[in-house]
Design a protein around this motif. Structure first.
Motif, PDB file in Angstrom:
ATOM      1  N   LEU A  28       0.825  -1.209   0.000  1.00 40.14           N
ATOM      2  CA  LEU A  28       0.000   0.000   0.000  1.00 40.14           C
ATOM      3  C   LEU A  28       0.862   1.263   0.000  1.00 40.14           C
ATOM      4  N   VAL A  29       2.012   1.207   0.648  1.00 41.94           N
ATOM      5  CA  VAL A  29       2.947   2.332   0.584  1.00 41.94           C
ATOM      6  C   VAL A  29       3.444   2.504  -0.852  1.00 41.94           C
ATOM      7  N   GLU A  30       3.733   1.380  -1.511  1.00 42.16           N
ATOM      8  CA  GLU A  30       4.163   1.431  -2.905  1.00 42.16           C
ATOM      9  C   GLU A  30       3.040   1.988  -3.787  1.00 42.16           C
ATOM     10  N   MET A  31       1.804   1.592  -3.499  1.00 40.99           N
ATOM     11  CA  MET A  31       0.671   2.133  -4.234  1.00 40.99           C
ATOM     12  C   MET A  31       0.583   3.641  -4.068  1.00 40.99           C
ATOM     13  N   LEU A  32       0.735   4.101  -2.840  1.00 37.33           N
ATOM     14  CA  LEU A  32       0.669   5.535  -2.546  1.00 37.33           C
ATOM     15  C   LEU A  32       1.685   6.304  -3.380  1.00 37.33           C
ATOM     16  N   ALA A  33       2.864   5.712  -3.527  1.00 35.44           N
ATOM     17  CA  ALA A  33       3.917   6.360  -4.310  1.00 35.44           C
ATOM     18  C   ALA A  33       3.671   6.256  -5.808  1.00 35.44           C
ATOM     19  N   GLY A  34       2.785   5.361  -6.231  1.00 36.21           N
ATOM     20  CA  GLY A  34       2.553   5.155  -7.652  1.00 36.21           C
ATOM     21  C   GLY A  34       1.645   6.184  -8.303  1.00 36.21           C
ATOM     22  N   PHE A  35       0.765   6.798  -7.535  1.00 33.10           N
ATOM     23  CA  PHE A  35      -0.207   7.715  -8.129  1.00 33.10           C
ATOM     24  C   PHE A  35       0.420   8.894  -8.882  1.00 33.10           C
ATOM     25  N   PRO A  36       1.530   9.480  -8.425  1.00 31.42           N
ATOM     26  CA  PRO A  36       2.082  10.624  -9.159  1.00 31.42           C
ATOM     27  C   PRO A  36       2.785  10.265 -10.458  1.00 31.42           C
ATOM     28  N   ALA A  37       2.989   8.971 -10.733  1.00 36.74           N
ATOM     29  CA  ALA A  37       3.786   8.561 -11.903  1.00 36.74           C
ATOM     30  C   ALA A  37       2.942   8.601 -13.173  1.00 36.74           C
ATOM     31  N   ARG A  38       2.409   9.769 -13.495  1.00 37.12           N
ATOM     32  CA  ARG A  38       1.544   9.932 -14.664  1.00 37.12           C
ATOM     33  C   ARG A  38       2.357   9.792 -15.952  1.00 37.12           C
ATOM     34  N   THR A  39       1.685   9.316 -16.983  1.00 36.66           N
ATOM     35  CA  THR A  39       2.354   9.123 -18.263  1.00 36.66           C
ATOM     36  C   THR A  39       1.363   9.316 -19.399  1.00 36.66           C
ATOM     37  N   ASP A  40       1.877   9.690 -20.570  1.00 38.71           N
ATOM     38  CA  ASP A  40       1.059   9.765 -21.781  1.00 38.71           C
ATOM     39  C   ASP A  40       1.147   8.484 -22.601  1.00 38.71           C
ATOM     40  N   ARG A  41       1.948   7.515 -22.139  1.00 39.40           N
ATOM     41  CA  ARG A  41       2.081   6.252 -22.853  1.00 39.40           C
ATOM     42  C   ARG A  41       0.750   5.489 -22.798  1.00 39.40           C
ATOM     43  N   PRO A  42       0.453   4.715 -23.821  1.00 43.65           N
ATOM     44  CA  PRO A  42      -0.786   3.929 -23.798  1.00 43.65           C
ATOM     45  C   PRO A  42      -0.722   2.822 -22.751  1.00 43.65           C
ATOM     46  N   ALA A  43      -1.863   2.481 -22.235  1.00 44.56           N
ATOM     47  CA  ALA A  43      -1.925   1.398 -21.249  1.00 44.56           C
ATOM     48  C   ALA A  43      -1.535   0.076 -21.892  1.00 44.56           C
TER      49      ALA A  43
ATOM     50  N   TYR B  80      -6.642   8.987 -15.663  1.00 43.13           N
ATOM     51  CA  TYR B  80      -5.341   9.238 -16.282  1.00 43.13           C
ATOM     52  C   TYR B  80      -4.577   7.927 -16.269  1.00 43.13           C
ATOM     53  N   ARG B  81      -3.419   7.901 -16.904  1.00 41.70           N
ATOM     54  CA  ARG B  81      -2.599   6.693 -16.929  1.00 41.70           C
ATOM     55  C   ARG B  81      -1.347   6.900 -16.084  1.00 41.70           C
ATOM     56  N   LEU B  82      -0.856   5.794 -15.519  1.00 43.68           N
ATOM     57  CA  LEU B  82       0.329   5.874 -14.678  1.00 43.68           C
ATOM     58  C   LEU B  82       1.214   4.647 -14.896  1.00 43.68           C
ATOM     59  N   GLU B  83       2.463   4.793 -14.525  1.00 45.32           N
ATOM     60  CA  GLU B  83       3.431   3.693 -14.610  1.00 45.32           C
ATOM     61  C   GLU B  83       3.582   3.071 -13.225  1.00 45.32           C
ATOM     62  N   PHE B  84       3.548   1.726 -13.199  1.00 47.59           N
ATOM     63  CA  PHE B  84       3.663   1.031 -11.921  1.00 47.59           C
ATOM     64  C   PHE B  84       4.238  -0.352 -12.162  1.00 47.59           C
ATOM     65  N   GLN B  85       5.350  -0.644 -11.514  1.00 45.56           N
ATOM     66  CA  GLN B  85       5.994  -1.963 -11.592  1.00 45.56           C
ATOM     67  C   GLN B  85       6.220  -2.419 -13.032  1.00 45.56           C
ATOM     68  N   GLY B  86       6.631  -1.484 -13.887  1.00 40.02           N
ATOM     69  CA  GLY B  86       6.916  -1.829 -15.264  1.00 40.02           C
ATOM     70  C   GLY B  86       5.702  -1.894 -16.171  1.00 40.02           C
ATOM     71  N   HIS B  87       4.523  -1.581 -15.651  1.00 36.54           N
ATOM     72  CA  HIS B  87       3.286  -1.579 -16.415  1.00 36.54           C
ATOM     73  C   HIS B  87       2.782  -0.152 -16.582  1.00 36.54           C
ATOM     74  N   VAL B  88       1.936   0.060 -17.576  1.00 37.90           N
ATOM     75  CA  VAL B  88       1.174   1.296 -17.715  1.00 37.90           C
ATOM     76  C   VAL B  88      -0.299   0.936 -17.593  1.00 37.90           C
ATOM     77  N   LEU B  89      -0.972   1.549 -16.631  1.00 40.06           N
ATOM     78  CA  LEU B  89      -2.375   1.244 -16.373  1.00 40.06           C
ATOM     79  C   LEU B  89      -3.186   2.530 -16.307  1.00 40.06           C
ATOM     80  N   ASP B  90      -4.442   2.453 -16.743  1.00 43.41           N
ATOM     81  CA  ASP B  90      -5.376   3.522 -16.414  1.00 43.41           C
ATOM     82  C   ASP B  90      -5.608   3.488 -14.907  1.00 43.41           C
ATOM     83  N   VAL B  91      -5.842   4.661 -14.335  1.00 47.23           N
ATOM     84  CA  VAL B  91      -5.904   4.735 -12.870  1.00 47.23           C
ATOM     85  C   VAL B  91      -7.050   3.891 -12.311  1.00 47.23           C
ATOM     86  N   GLY B  92      -8.146   3.739 -13.061  1.00 48.72           N
ATOM     87  CA  GLY B  92      -9.235   2.876 -12.587  1.00 48.72           C
ATOM     88  C   GLY B  92      -8.802   1.425 -12.473  1.00 48.72           C
TER      89      GLY B  92
END
Length: 214
Positions: free
Chosen positions: A54-69, A129-141
């Protein structure tokens, strides 16, 4: 790739956090020192593992990207199939974190702080919006939805020896069902009327189907 709606993921995640908070209000040191559904882990070890995530999740929200999911609510989990061998290094680390507290409930105050931060952040998200997390790009939902699954499954892990403990919310279990349906197919899921039983079988905690969630 169709994004999982943030308007569905958000309330389910907030409800899952409320369910976890209710569980932590319910437990004492003896409860957290009880066995969990994760082989070799106490409930306190599972809580430490979940908190690290959950701490890692908290840090993931600001990692916005324009890359496709490139991952979504379901495909994110294909990098962590339920049949993989245990990650011994992480298991030992989570156990060491839990053991560092003078008593099992010592970590609850730290977990509660993280839950408050996540609750406020997710409630205030102003749109997709989209974000980068653990090497993936995901829509925030989709990102939020994966963490509904994580919180709900580990909630169940911590209550195997606590039959009177608060259960995860129905909305969170519904996100687990949707994820399993996408991974295993509707025909596999159709025979499962109970969402909790489905979650436990799909993660390999109970028999009944080939695990599809780690």
């Amino acid at each position: 790739m169709t994004a999982y709606p943030l308007d569905v993921a958000r309330p389910a995640f907030l409800a899952a956090l409320d369910g976890l908070s209710a569980l932590l209000d319910h437990v004492d040191d003896t409860d957290l020192h009880a066995r969990s559904r994760c082989h070799g882990w106490l409930a306190a070890d599972v809580l430490a593992h979940l908190h690290l995530g959950l701490v890692e999740m908290l840090a993931g929200f600001p990692a916005r990207t324009d890359r496709p999911a490139d991952s979504d609510l379901a495909t994110y989990w294909t990098a962590f199939p339920g049949s993989e061998l245990p990650d011994w290094a992480h298991e030992r680390f989570a156990r060491a974190v839990a053991s560092a507290y003078a008593r099992p409930t010592g970590q609850i105050a730290h977990v509660a702080m993280t839950l408050r931060g996540l609750r406020r952040l997710v409630a205030d998200l102003d749109g997709p919006y989209r974000l980068e997390f653990q090497g993936h790009v995901l829509d925030v939902g989709d990102f939020v939805g994966t963490w509904v699954v994580e919180v709900v499954v580990h909630h169940l892990d911590m209550t195997v020896a606590l039959p009177d403990a608060p259960a995860p919310p129905a909305s969170g279990l519904a996100v687990v069902r949707e994820t399993v349906t996408r991974l295993a197919g509707p025909d596999v899921v159709a025979g499962w009327g109970d969402d909790t039983a489905l979650a436990l079988a799909a993660t390999g905690r109970e028999p009944g189907m080939t695990p599809v969630l780690g």
